[in-house]
Design an enzyme around this catalytic site. Structure first.
Site, PDB file in Angstrom:
ATOM      1  N   SER A   1     -16.279  23.519  10.971  1.00 55.15           N
ATOM      2  CA  SER A   1     -15.385  23.914  12.041  1.00 55.15           C
ATOM      3  C   SER A   1     -13.984  23.298  11.942  1.00 55.15           C
ATOM      4  O   SER A   1     -13.062  23.792  12.597  1.00 55.15           O
ATOM      5  CB  SER A   1     -16.001  23.506  13.382  1.00 55.15           C
ATOM      6  OG  SER A   1     -16.119  22.100  13.479  1.00 55.15           O
TER       7      SER A   1
ATOM      8  N   SER B   1     -18.918  19.876   9.301  1.00 50.08           N
ATOM      9  CA  SER B   1     -17.631  20.421   9.750  1.00 50.08           C
ATOM     10  C   SER B   1     -16.384  19.742   9.199  1.00 50.08           C
ATOM     11  O   SER B   1     -15.282  20.240   9.381  1.00 50.08           O
ATOM     12  CB  SER B   1     -17.560  20.406  11.279  1.00 50.08           C
ATOM     13  OG  SER B   1     -18.284  21.491  11.796  1.00 50.08           O
TER      14      SER B   1
ATOM     15  N   LYS C   1      -7.505  17.468  14.859  1.00 47.24           N
ATOM     16  CA  LYS C   1      -8.347  18.589  15.288  1.00 47.24           C
ATOM     17  C   LYS C   1      -8.305  18.686  16.811  1.00 47.24           C
ATOM     18  O   LYS C   1      -8.323  17.653  17.507  1.00 47.24           O
ATOM     19  CB  LYS C   1      -9.781  18.353  14.796  1.00 47.24           C
ATOM     20  CG  LYS C   1     -10.733  19.526  15.017  1.00 47.24           C
ATOM     21  CD  LYS C   1     -12.120  19.201  14.446  1.00 47.24           C
ATOM     22  CE  LYS C   1     -13.077  20.364  14.597  1.00 47.24           C
ATOM     23  NZ  LYS C   1     -14.432  20.046  14.056  1.00 47.24           N
TER      24      LYS C   1
END
Ligand code: ZN
Lengths: 491, 475
Positions: free
Chosen positions: A157, A181, A82
């Site tokens: 996210s 997330s 990420k």
């Protein structure tokens, strides 16, 4: 099956047995990315040179003759990270204009540990800007699509990481989870995602959203992969004062021991039929039957303060965020507005232009909650409620070993469906947020599909630092079902 | 109307740790801009602070030395504001739960001891420095100082005059230097002081409106600035005006305080507990371990010097102002076996030399051993006090011992009565009228005769013997 479709542990077997090289694996994923990334848009940065360099290094280690149990666990395994974890010399943008060209001069602990375990980096994945969002639509660089239905969100996210795993563009990925997330996108994309206990994985090098809630964790194709990834990234880090100095177990050791006699709690506050999509509810009920058939004892429990979780979360997370994001002021690095009249004007323009609307909304909320005259009523009160929520779980875990809930009240929604209504968006995390407030571990794994072929996720929660039980339960359930073997119908 | 000032000081002391408070960078002063920085102290995205344990040791030591309660549980807080020299947009400080609470230090005012209460002592990180000079159209930021550990020592509003404030500062500095946690250099900024000053009519209980004074970088300036501010506030009130609550800067060159108004907005620092650091728990063992390393503090040493060496309290106070000076005195006293003589020489000649060189006791070129050697020569009558002045000048700036100087220059005192009597006889013969006058009652002339004899003997005659013999012969 083609290489890119394999689980991490299968791929590892092939590499260790020298049936394939690390480069073979890397090329398989690079090819796959070439095919489906244009549709999915899971990556912000691809690192082809780095991929080859790291795969080369892995192959050299493999030729070193140490191809046995002593070989680092992730030797030659291609992973995606990420884009809020600092990777030295590689852009780390947090999907924000503010850090569009930011190249960290240092490496995060989590990725450094992956490197020590021999992994191969494929690239950095898309996300909601500064990890604020539940759909990846808040990325400043375009939305990621759900591989199961390109008209839908992948969750957020960590949507880029979850979509990349679901679309077989990597063997596994790292995400971060502040209010859901990792788990919510894992559920939306039909993969496994674990938010470890707060303090289990070092936050050093994870660009902070809400320091007391953020935690890095794996997103994987199955539960065994998740355990392998946890072995690599977990453990105390002297660079993170909040990382716990507790023993790191081998998460694969008891994975397959079964769940006979395991006490499973179903919080009545979470299983309200009118608050959950019918098909999601149905899938969960089926899952309960499966757990029972495996020997688990399922009972109803109560988490009385659940109703306050969202409000509590949005005060604490935004308060911390308002302070954590103060450093993006245009002075030292990142975006700086031009044409400013003076210092104050430079700050205002830089932050107005550099941040997206959701980030600005949260900075304003948090600034307000911490302001003198409001601090007691908001921040302080929220801290007190947080303690109550934590206590709810402590109480519940006196009677049960794990707790199950839906991961999200609905399957993946349509792109744009909730962007106009922040409150509706916030509600996607209604079942995951309490877990961050309590600091306990939570895992999402696939437990069904809806009639229009969208994955449904089940969340399994455990006691502090008891990821082992969570993983063991997840593994038992997974092996009794075939949801994890289903793949999205991408070309 | 009579007014009474009410003063409280906030003192920032830079701790002498080798590395910064939350990272491993060096704290050395005066290096090239931004050469002592890393990702942590420049606030890169994703970094986390790790508390320097030595900084905690130092504040605990300070708390114990100043009679504070060391909190078993304290925590850090973020103070949020935007400024270019503050890379994270917040300063890690302490708010609700500081490391030290309560406590006091004692100062001597007009021979009386006065206790100044402390509110708290907390730990925080320093900010960097904005550079504006020599740069066209831009400002630069030097972050070397960012993250240097600071201790903020907040006093109660117990101070009642500018001289008490200066005395309190001196005492703080002495203690900090004794326990070796801060070098106490006000000019370089390792000791900084802000003063909250208000005045009220004598007898009134409520405080007046206070002004906060900044930018006083020496003891003298602390005193002058507060003196000025007290007068200014009284004048404002007597003119029928109201003292404004504001921050005022001391202008050293003009000797006045100036309002910072305009620049000063009502700051809301939005303090909240620092989530990146765990609360600090100080165990009894930790405290005890530090207490075991505590040196004798100035007050205790001063009392002991009076008791053990029989020197006046004032001398003991001066001699214990710094640990180095006290150590210097104590070894000179012990080595010479003459503690009073040692005190006199140090209070007089040694301190005068140091002061004119602007030096501290640890830089004194004359070691206590050589000073003690000279004092021994006086005590045993080998040289007179007068000759000793010459000897002192010779040995102070050189590596010579008093023995060597005395031999080299033939300065050995004449104690032989025959030789002195001979000189007296010659002087008496040369001054018959004075002899006559003395004998008719003008005994004050004894000084004249002593002087003449000393002159005749090149100052080497033992003054005691000269006196005795003169009185006998003149009788
Ligand atoms: Zn540093």
């Amino acid at each position: 099956m083609e290489l890119h479709g394999l689980t991490l542990h299968k791929l590892r077997e092939l590499i260790i047995k020298k049936e394939i090289t690390a480069k073979d694996a890397a090329f398989a994923y690079t090819r796959r990315i070439g095919q489906v990334e244009p549709e999915v848009n899971a990556f912000l940065t691809l690192t082809p040179d780095k991929t080859i360099e790291m795969a080369d290094k892995a192959d050299k280690a493999l030729c070193g003759g140490q191809f046995d149990a002593g070989l680092p666990a992730l030797t030659g395994i291609p992973l995606a990270i990420k884009d809020n974890m600092c990777t030295k010399g590689i852009k780390t943008t947090c999907a924000s204009r503010m850090l569009e060209n930011f190249v960290p001069p240092y490496e995060s602990t989590a990725t450094a540990r992956l490197a020590a375990a021999g992994y191969v980096l494929l690239g950095k994945t898309n996300m909601d800007e500064f990890a604020m969002g539940s759909s990846t639509e808040n990325s400043a660089f375009g939305t990621t699509k759900n591989p199961w239905d390109l008209g839908r969100i992948p969750g957020g996210s960590s949507g880029g990481s979850a979509a990349a795993v679901a679309a077989d563009m990597c063997a596994a990925a790292l995400g971060s989870d502040t209010g859901g997330s990792i788990r919510q996108p894992a559920a939306c994309c039909g993969v496994v995602g674990l938010k470890p206990t707060y303090g289990r994985v070092s936050r050093y090098g994870l660009v902070a959203f809400a320091s007391s809630l953020d935690q890095i964790g794996p997103i994987t194709k199955d539960v065994e992969d998740c355990a392998i990834m946890m072995n690599a990234i977990g453990g105390h880090d002297p660079l993170d004062s909040t990382s716990a100095d507790v023993d790191l177990p081998d998460f694969t050791a008891n994975l397959k021991d079964g769940i006979k006699g395991l006490k499973v709690g179903m919080p009545k506050e979470y299983f309200v039929e009118d608050g959950i999509d019918k098909e999601v509810y149905g899938s969960l009920m089926e899952a309960v039957k499966t757990l029972k058939s495996l020997g688990a004892e399922v009972r109803e429990i109560t988490l009385p303060h659940s109703g306050y979780a969202i409000a509590t979360y949005y005060i604490l997370a935004t308060s911390e965020a308002s302070s954590n994001l103060a450093r993006y002021d245009g002075v030292k690095y990142g975006y700086r507005a031009t044409g400013h009249a003076d210092l104050l004007d430079m700050y205002k323009r830089t932050r107005s232009e550099g941040f997206g609307p959701e980030v600005k909304r949260r900075i304003m909320l948090g600034t307000y909650a911490l302001s003198s005259g409001y601090y007691e009523a908001y921040y302080k009160k929220a801290q007190q409620v947080r303690t109550l929520i934590k206590r709810d779980f402590d109480e519940a875990f006196k009677d049960v070993d794990i707790i199950i809930t839906p991961t999200s009240p609905t399957p993946a929604f349509r792109l744009g469906e909730k962007t106009a209504d922040p409150m509706q968006m916030y509600l996607s995390d209604i079942f995951t947020i309490s877990v961050n407030l309590a600091g306990i571990p939570g895992l999402s794994l696939p437990c069904g599909t809806t009639s229009n072929n969208l994955p449904v996720g089940m969340q399994i929660l455990g006691r502090h630092f008891d990821e082992e039980t969570v993983l063991r339960a997840a593994y038992a359930y997974e092996q009794a079902t075939d949801w994890h073997t289903r793949k999205p119908g991408l070309s | 109307m009579q007014y009474e000032p009410v003063i409280g000081l906030e003192v920032h002391a830079q701790l002498k740790t080798a590395s910064k408070i939350f990272c491993g960078c060096s704290t050395k002063f005066g290096r090239g801009p931004n050469s002592q920085t890393c990702q942590v102290c420049i606030g890169m995205p994703g970094v986390l602070p790790v508390l320097n344990k030595t900084a905690m040791d130092f504040i605990i030591k300070t708390g114990l030395a100043m009679n504070c309660t060391v909190a078993p549980y304290s925590r850090f807080a973020r103070k949020n504001y935007f400024y270019p020299d503050l890379p994270k947009g917040y300063q890690i400080s302490q708010y609700e739960l500081p490391v030290c609470q309560g406590g006091y230090v004692e100062i001597a005012i007009d021979g009386e001891t006065k206790r100044i209460g402390l509110t708290r002592i907390h730990l925080e990180e320093d900010a960097g420095k904005n550079l504006h000079e020599g740069i066209e159209g831009a400002s630069h930021v030097d972050l070397n100082r960012t993250g240097v550990p600071l201790m903020e020592i907040v006093s109660e509003p117990d101070i009642r005059s500018a001289s008490e404030a200066a005395e309190y500062m001196r005492k703080l500095r002495a203690i900090l230097r004794y326990i070796d946690v801060c070098d106490g250099n006000m000019e370089e900024g390792s000791l900084r002081c802000d003063a909250n000053v208000s005045v009220r009519p004598v007898g009134r209980k409520e405080f007046g409106t206070r002004a906060e004074l900044k930018n006083m970088n020496s003891f003298k300036n602390v005193q002058k600035a507060i003196e000025y501010e007290i007068k200014r506030q009284i004048a404002v009130i007597e003119d029928g005006g109201k003292v404004a609550q504001e921050t005022r800067l001391w202008d050293t060159s003009r000797g006045i305080t100036l309002s910072m108004r305009g620049k000063e907005e009502a700051h809301d620092y939005r303090y909240f507990p620092e989530p990146d650091l765990v609360p600090v728990e100080v165990s009894k063992e930790w405290q005890d371990g530090i207490r075991a390393t505590m040196p004798e503090l100035p007050d205790a040493k001063r009392e002991r010097f009076v008791r053990e060496y029989g020197i006046p309290d004032y001398d003991a106070m001066v001699l214990t102002e710094s640990r180095a000076l006290a150590d210097y005195y104590e070894s000179a006293a012990k080595l010479s076996g003459a503690p009073k003589q040692a005190s006199n020489w140090i209070m007089g000649d040694v301190l005068r030399e140091l002061k004119s060189a602007g030096a501290e006791a640890e830089q004194c070129p004359l070691e206590p051993e050589r000073l003690a050697g000279m004092i021994k020569l006086i005590e045993s009558g080998v040289i007179s006090g007068k000759i000793a002045k010459t000897v002192f000048e010779e040995i102070y700036g050189s590596k010579k011992t008093a023995d060597e100087v005395v031999k080299e220059k033939g300065l050995v005192q004449i104690t032989d009565e025959g030789e002195i009597a001979k000189a007296i006889d010659e002087v008496m013969a040369a001054n018959p009228q004075n002899v006559e006058q003395y004998r008719t009652g003008k005994v004050a002339l004894i000084g004249f005769f002593v002087g003449q004899v000393m002159k005749k003997t090149g100052g080497k005659a033992n003054p005691g013997v000269v006196n005795d013999l003169l009185r006998k012969k003149l009788a």
